[in-house]
Design a protein around this motif. Sequence first.
Motif, mmCIF file in Angstrom:
data_model
loop_
_atom_site.group_PDB
_atom_site.id
_atom_site.type_symbol
_atom_site.label_atom_id
_atom_site.label_comp_id
_atom_site.label_asym_id
_atom_site.label_seq_id
_atom_site.Cartn_x
_atom_site.Cartn_y
_atom_site.Cartn_z
ATOM 1 N N SER A 98 0.833 -1.203 0.000
ATOM 2 C CA SER A 98 0.000 0.000 0.000
ATOM 3 C C SER A 98 0.864 1.247 0.000
ATOM 4 O O SER A 98 1.992 1.244 0.509
ATOM 5 N N THR A 144 -0.235 -0.904 -4.280
ATOM 6 C CA THR A 144 -1.416 -0.356 -4.928
ATOM 7 C C THR A 144 -2.091 0.695 -4.066
ATOM 8 O O THR A 144 -1.649 0.966 -2.938
ATOM 9 N N THR A 145 -3.165 1.300 -4.587
ATOM 10 C CA THR A 145 -3.876 2.368 -3.880
ATOM 11 C C THR A 145 -5.376 2.281 -4.148
ATOM 12 O O THR A 145 -5.811 1.789 -5.201
ATOM 13 N N VAL A 147 -8.344 0.762 -3.648
ATOM 14 C CA VAL A 147 -8.895 -0.387 -4.371
ATOM 15 C C VAL A 147 -10.421 -0.332 -4.434
ATOM 16 O O VAL A 147 -11.101 -0.060 -3.444
ATOM 17 N N THR A 179 -7.853 2.191 -7.973
ATOM 18 C CA THR A 179 -7.354 0.977 -8.607
ATOM 19 C C THR A 179 -8.492 -0.025 -8.650
ATOM 20 O O THR A 179 -8.981 -0.457 -7.599
ATOM 21 N N LEU A 184 -6.023 -4.722 -11.162
ATOM 22 C CA LEU A 184 -4.966 -5.152 -10.250
ATOM 23 C C LEU A 184 -4.710 -6.650 -10.401
ATOM 24 O O LEU A 184 -3.557 -7.097 -10.513
ATOM 25 N N ASN A 202 4.795 -1.038 -8.608
ATOM 26 C CA ASN A 202 3.600 -0.227 -8.373
ATOM 27 C C ASN A 202 2.544 -0.640 -9.394
ATOM 28 O O ASN A 202 2.849 -0.767 -10.588
ATOM 29 N N THR A 204 -1.492 0.405 -10.120
ATOM 30 C CA THR A 204 -2.785 1.042 -9.901
ATOM 31 C C THR A 204 -3.451 1.187 -11.264
ATOM 32 O O THR A 204 -2.854 0.892 -12.297
ATOM 33 N N TRP A 269 -8.399 5.172 -15.065
ATOM 34 C CA TRP A 269 -9.357 4.932 -13.989
ATOM 35 C C TRP A 269 -10.749 5.444 -14.337
ATOM 36 O O TRP A 269 -11.758 4.862 -13.877
#
Length: 281
Positions: A98, A144-145, A147, A179, A184, A202, A204, A269
């Motif tokens: 994270s 990741t970030t 989620v 993300t 992912l 990384n 995302t 995104w």
Amino acid sequence: MNAVILGAGGQLGRALRQEFPDAIALGRAELDVTDATAVRAQNWAGVDVVLNAAAWTAVDAAEDPAHHAAVRAANVDAVGYLAAAAEEHGFALVHISSEYVFDGTHPGPIPEDLPPSPLSVYGRSKADGDAHATGIERHWLVRTTWVVGEGSNFVRTMAGLADRGISPTVVDDQIGRPTFAADLAAGIRHLVETGAPHGTYNLTSDGEPASWADVAKAVFTARGRSADDVTPISTAEYFAGKTGIAPRPLNSVLDLSKIREAGFRPRDWRDALRSHLGGPR
């Protein structure tokens, strides 16, 4: 390839089950990864890769001293047990990290090799767990970030508020990218199936970084509401007077150069959000 998914009932775990349909999927009822004896006793024979999506993710609850032992058990000790099993039985370990391992002050997108500087109990636990995962040779640490998958998450909450006619106040000084769990999981499958070099990646969703308020506005627009129905507010103002709140990193933007160079390009995104919200309400 013989894969085992841990934390199979969570948002990422469900997405991993779609990407690895032949994997053995284990929730906590099937294997409590915080139990060293249970991890040692698990039959790892023939397993090529273990995908560890099990974690304590309630960042505010982690601040409560009553939960500190449980947080460390899930995010630190369990990773150590899995790393030891990986070394003993020869499987590769995919572990999910994270951006909370950083303090959010880095100028610009955060690279994989930035030293950890966590602000919170949760962040410290993730950083310490990462050290276990990276201590073995055959690992992919996937950071990741924000989620979003099938389950409780920010996008689902905002969509519900929009549908009920509620106009929320949302922080606008925490910047990152949502993300989507499907992206992912697809990226993780890409790393594993292509035999990408072991190490930290990384991962995302892609696209222009945004604030939580920007994401909320995009959800409201997709639901037929006005973006102006979302009121921006600073993090300091939003949490003023509240106790038990974990410090948040203001910069959560991760540098995606390495995962792109590995041959995987996540969706923007905003495109992923439209697809995610396209299902039944």
